[in-house]
Design a protein around this motif. Sequence first.
Motif, mmCIF file in Angstrom:
data_model
loop_
_atom_site.group_PDB
_atom_site.id
_atom_site.type_symbol
_atom_site.label_atom_id
_atom_site.label_comp_id
_atom_site.label_asym_id
_atom_site.label_seq_id
_atom_site.Cartn_x
_atom_site.Cartn_y
_atom_site.Cartn_z
ATOM 1 N N LEU A 131 54.929 32.466 43.545
ATOM 2 C CA LEU A 131 54.203 31.265 43.979
ATOM 3 C C LEU A 131 55.040 30.430 44.939
ATOM 4 N N ASP A 132 54.410 30.028 46.034
ATOM 5 C CA ASP A 132 55.029 29.084 46.958
ATOM 6 C C ASP A 132 54.623 27.661 46.588
ATOM 7 N N CYS A 134 46.763 30.531 54.491
ATOM 8 C CA CYS A 134 47.298 31.894 54.408
ATOM 9 C C CYS A 134 46.589 32.906 55.305
ATOM 10 N N ILE A 187 54.752 34.427 54.565
ATOM 11 C CA ILE A 187 55.035 33.386 53.572
ATOM 12 C C ILE A 187 55.526 32.130 54.281
ATOM 13 N N THR A 227 53.714 28.469 54.108
ATOM 14 C CA THR A 227 54.388 27.255 53.647
ATOM 15 C C THR A 227 54.491 26.233 54.779
ATOM 16 N N ARG A 278 51.178 37.992 49.359
ATOM 17 C CA ARG A 278 52.080 39.005 48.803
ATOM 18 C C ARG A 278 51.346 40.283 48.383
ATOM 19 N N SER A 330 49.388 32.179 47.790
ATOM 20 C CA SER A 330 50.670 32.865 47.602
ATOM 21 C C SER A 330 50.467 34.302 47.150
#
Length: 164
Positions: free
Chosen positions: A38-39, A85, A148, A152, A127, A123
């Motif tokens: 998790l970001d 994302c 990622i 962020t 991934r 997140s």
Amino acid sequence: MKSLAERDIRTSFVNCSKGEAARLSVPRELDQLPWGDLDFLGWRDPGAPDRGYLVVEREGRLVGVTLRLASARRGSSHRSMCSLCLTTHPSGGVSLMTARKAGAPGREGNSVGLYMCTDLACSLYVRGRKVPDGGSRIEESLTVEEQIARTTGNLSAFLEKLYA
């Protein structure tokens, strides 16, 4: 992201009152979340479908944000893309989420918005830990680490607007 305790989550919110933060629904079973993937911690309130929350570490401290989801359009069959994302989803998988600004501007009713994955699982999508129902991730030449960083960075830009 490092694992968080309920107390840390509740005290992190910057755009609601302490009373509102004390009453909001925090995810159960925090100890079972995939913290390493998790970001940010994002979740929807099961008791209030128009509400979501996210908590992220920013500049060495936790920042929590309450979100409101715009009412969904019925009968739409278009695909949408998350602005954080870049995951695409069929109708309902991306929602406009608005956050009241922090401080005096927020008390005056000012807010900012962004189209985000409705389930706030950005997140995990980046991934490859979660696949969007009927949606997809764009095939990219960027590495997962670069994706990622972009996610962020997009979240950081959104948070900056909360303080502007």
